[in-house]
Design a protein around this motif. Structure first.
Motif, short mmCIF file in Angstrom:
data_model
loop_
_atom_site.label_atom_id
_atom_site.label_comp_id
_atom_site.label_asym_id
_atom_site.label_seq_id
_atom_site.Cartn_x
_atom_site.Cartn_y
_atom_site.Cartn_z
N ILE A 76 0.54 -8.53 -10.77
CA ILE A 76 -0.46 -7.94 -9.87
C ILE A 76 -1.02 -6.69 -10.52
O ILE A 76 -0.26 -5.82 -10.98
CB ILE A 76 0.15 -7.60 -8.51
CG1 ILE A 76 0.70 -8.86 -7.84
CG2 ILE A 76 -0.87 -6.93 -7.60
CD1 ILE A 76 1.50 -8.61 -6.59
N GLY A 77 -2.32 -6.56 -10.58
CA GLY A 77 -2.95 -5.40 -11.20
C GLY A 77 -3.22 -5.58 -12.67
O GLY A 77 -3.52 -4.62 -13.37
N GLN A 78 -3.18 -6.82 -13.15
CA GLN A 78 -3.48 -7.09 -14.56
C GLN A 78 -4.98 -6.94 -14.80
O GLN A 78 -5.80 -7.25 -13.93
CB GLN A 78 -3.02 -8.49 -14.92
CG GLN A 78 -3.22 -8.87 -16.38
CD GLN A 78 -2.54 -10.19 -16.72
OE1 GLN A 78 -1.56 -10.57 -16.09
NE2 GLN A 78 -3.05 -10.88 -17.72
N ASP A 79 -5.35 -6.44 -15.98
CA ASP A 79 -6.76 -6.34 -16.35
C ASP A 79 -7.37 -7.74 -16.26
O ASP A 79 -6.88 -8.70 -16.87
CB ASP A 79 -6.89 -5.79 -17.77
CG ASP A 79 -8.33 -5.49 -18.15
OD1 ASP A 79 -9.16 -6.42 -18.11
OD2 ASP A 79 -8.62 -4.34 -18.50
N ALA A 80 -8.44 -7.86 -15.47
CA ALA A 80 -9.02 -9.17 -15.20
C ALA A 80 -9.53 -9.88 -16.45
O ALA A 80 -9.62 -11.11 -16.47
CB ALA A 80 -10.15 -9.04 -14.18
N SER A 81 -9.86 -9.12 -17.49
CA SER A 81 -10.36 -9.74 -18.71
C SER A 81 -9.26 -10.38 -19.53
O SER A 81 -9.54 -11.11 -20.48
CB SER A 81 -11.11 -8.71 -19.57
OG SER A 81 -10.20 -7.74 -20.08
N THR A 82 -7.99 -10.13 -19.18
CA THR A 82 -6.86 -10.67 -19.94
C THR A 82 -6.16 -11.80 -19.20
O THR A 82 -5.10 -12.27 -19.65
CB THR A 82 -5.83 -9.56 -20.25
OG1 THR A 82 -5.21 -9.12 -19.03
CG2 THR A 82 -6.50 -8.37 -20.93
N LEU A 83 -6.71 -12.25 -18.06
CA LEU A 83 -6.08 -13.32 -17.31
C LEU A 83 -6.06 -14.60 -18.14
O LEU A 83 -7.03 -14.93 -18.83
CB LEU A 83 -6.82 -13.56 -16.00
CG LEU A 83 -6.83 -12.40 -15.00
CD1 LEU A 83 -7.73 -12.72 -13.81
CD2 LEU A 83 -5.42 -12.07 -14.53
N GLU A 84 -4.95 -15.33 -18.05
CA GLU A 84 -4.83 -16.57 -18.80
C GLU A 84 -3.97 -17.54 -18.02
O GLU A 84 -3.28 -17.17 -17.08
CB GLU A 84 -4.23 -16.32 -20.19
CG GLU A 84 -2.89 -15.63 -20.15
CD GLU A 84 -2.38 -15.28 -21.53
OE1 GLU A 84 -1.17 -15.00 -21.63
OE2 GLU A 84 -3.16 -15.27 -22.49
N GLY A 85 -4.03 -18.78 -18.38
CA GLY A 85 -3.22 -19.79 -17.71
C GLY A 85 -3.96 -20.51 -16.60
O GLY A 85 -3.53 -21.57 -16.14
N GLY A 86 -5.08 -19.94 -16.14
CA GLY A 86 -5.88 -20.60 -15.12
C GLY A 86 -6.92 -21.51 -15.75
O GLY A 86 -6.81 -21.88 -16.93
N PRO A 87 -7.95 -21.90 -15.00
CA PRO A 87 -9.03 -22.72 -15.56
C PRO A 87 -9.70 -22.01 -16.74
O PRO A 87 -9.75 -20.77 -16.78
CB PRO A 87 -10.00 -22.87 -14.38
CG PRO A 87 -9.16 -22.68 -13.17
CD PRO A 87 -8.13 -21.66 -13.56
N PRO A 88 -10.22 -22.74 -17.71
CA PRO A 88 -10.90 -22.12 -18.85
C PRO A 88 -12.01 -21.18 -18.41
O PRO A 88 -12.84 -21.53 -17.57
CB PRO A 88 -11.46 -23.32 -19.62
CG PRO A 88 -10.58 -24.47 -19.24
CD PRO A 88 -10.19 -24.23 -17.81
N GLY A 89 -12.00 -19.97 -18.96
CA GLY A 89 -13.05 -19.01 -18.66
C GLY A 89 -12.88 -18.27 -17.36
O GLY A 89 -13.71 -17.42 -17.02
N ALA A 90 -11.81 -18.54 -16.61
CA ALA A 90 -11.59 -17.88 -15.32
C ALA A 90 -10.95 -16.52 -15.54
O ALA A 90 -9.73 -16.37 -15.51
CB ALA A 90 -10.72 -18.74 -14.41
N ARG A 91 -11.79 -15.54 -15.78
CA ARG A 91 -11.33 -14.16 -15.96
C ARG A 91 -12.48 -13.23 -15.64
O ARG A 91 -13.65 -13.62 -15.68
CB ARG A 91 -10.81 -13.93 -17.38
CG ARG A 91 -11.81 -14.19 -18.47
CD ARG A 91 -11.20 -13.94 -19.85
NE ARG A 91 -10.08 -14.83 -20.10
CZ ARG A 91 -10.20 -16.04 -20.65
NH1 ARG A 91 -11.40 -16.49 -20.99
NH2 ARG A 91 -9.15 -16.79 -20.86
N GLY A 92 -12.15 -11.98 -15.31
CA GLY A 92 -13.15 -11.01 -14.91
C GLY A 92 -13.55 -10.06 -16.02
O GLY A 92 -13.31 -10.32 -17.21
N GLU A 93 -14.16 -8.94 -15.62
CA GLU A 93 -14.66 -7.96 -16.56
C GLU A 93 -13.53 -7.04 -17.03
O GLU A 93 -12.56 -6.81 -16.31
CB GLU A 93 -15.75 -7.11 -15.90
CG GLU A 93 -17.01 -7.89 -15.56
CD GLU A 93 -17.73 -8.39 -16.79
OE1 GLU A 93 -17.95 -7.58 -17.71
OE2 GLU A 93 -18.06 -9.58 -16.84
N PRO A 94 -13.64 -6.48 -18.25
CA PRO A 94 -12.63 -5.53 -18.73
C PRO A 94 -12.47 -4.35 -17.77
O PRO A 94 -13.46 -3.81 -17.28
CB PRO A 94 -13.18 -5.08 -20.08
CG PRO A 94 -14.06 -6.20 -20.53
CD PRO A 94 -14.67 -6.75 -19.27
N GLY A 95 -11.25 -4.00 -17.46
CA GLY A 95 -10.96 -2.88 -16.58
C GLY A 95 -10.88 -3.24 -15.12
O GLY A 95 -10.38 -2.46 -14.31
#
Length: 205
Positions: free
Chosen positions: A141-160
């Motif tokens: 919880i609280g991980q930088d959204a741009s570093t999310l992995e393991g979900g659908p391809p490309g499913a990540r947010g902006e840095p910070g």
């Protein structure tokens, strides 16, 4: 497979938020993600929300972060982008109330019982609100959204931006309001589609 606004200014994380982080922190994090320009659905969404319920959703590869679902006229709607790499959904119900003069009209789809659940791969949902009992496995919880992995391809947010991810998620008694759903595959076993009018026009919840 419902993270914050059902009506403007009304936060509805409820038990879902209680199982992850305090509701105020979640709301702040989602707004922060939106402010950083995270984009949700890759297509223009309608001006309507719809409801989804299920007895149980079992997912592998869960990610979540703040985003925007944008309409054709440019209206921007804050959402919680929720991605699940592989999902099984028991007793799925999806409904939308069609705005018409006179008697209400509801389009409802049901599918998937315990023996033959609906399944989806690379499932991405633009969530407006969510209720249910949630169990996560190995959650950050609280991980930088741009570093999310393991979900659908490309499913990540902006840095910070705020994000969270888990190896697996189980949601029982799911009730959610969403603006959009996309998936690589969506297998609706035992599909039934009905258009109901008047007193029979009941939504999923």
């Amino acid at each position: 497979m419902q993270d914050q606004y059902e009506n403007p200014g009304r936060t509805r994380w409820r038990r879902f938020a209680a199982l992850t982080v305090p509701a105020a922190a979640v709301a702040t994090a989602v707004v922060f993600g939106v402010a950083n320009g995270a984009v949700a659905a890759s297509f223009a969404v309608s001006s309507q929300t719809f409801k989804v319920s299920a007895t149980e959703l079992r997912g592998e590869g869960f990610v979540q972060y703040g985003g925007i679902a944008q309409e054709v006229d440019g209206t921007r709607n804050p959402v919680a982008v929720t991605g699940i790499r592989e999902a099984e959904i028991v007793n799925l119900c999806q409904s939308v109330k069609v705005p018409t003069p006179g008697a209400p009209v509801v389009l409802k789809i049901t599918a998937g019982d315990e023996g033959r659940p609906a399944t989806a791969s690379d499932l991405v949902i633009d969530v407006v609100s969510l209720e249910g009992d949630v169990l996560f496995r190995d959650i950050n919880i609280g991980q930088d959204a741009s570093t999310l992995e393991g979900g659908p391809p490309g499913a990540r947010g902006e840095p910070g931006a705020f994000g969270q991810q888990a190896d697996a998620v189980t949601i029982t008694n799911l009730r959610q309001v969403a603006r959009a759903i996309s998936a690589q595959t969506f297998n609706l076993r035992g599909l039934e589609l009905k258009v109901n009018v008047g007193e029979a026009a009941k939504e999923c919840f």
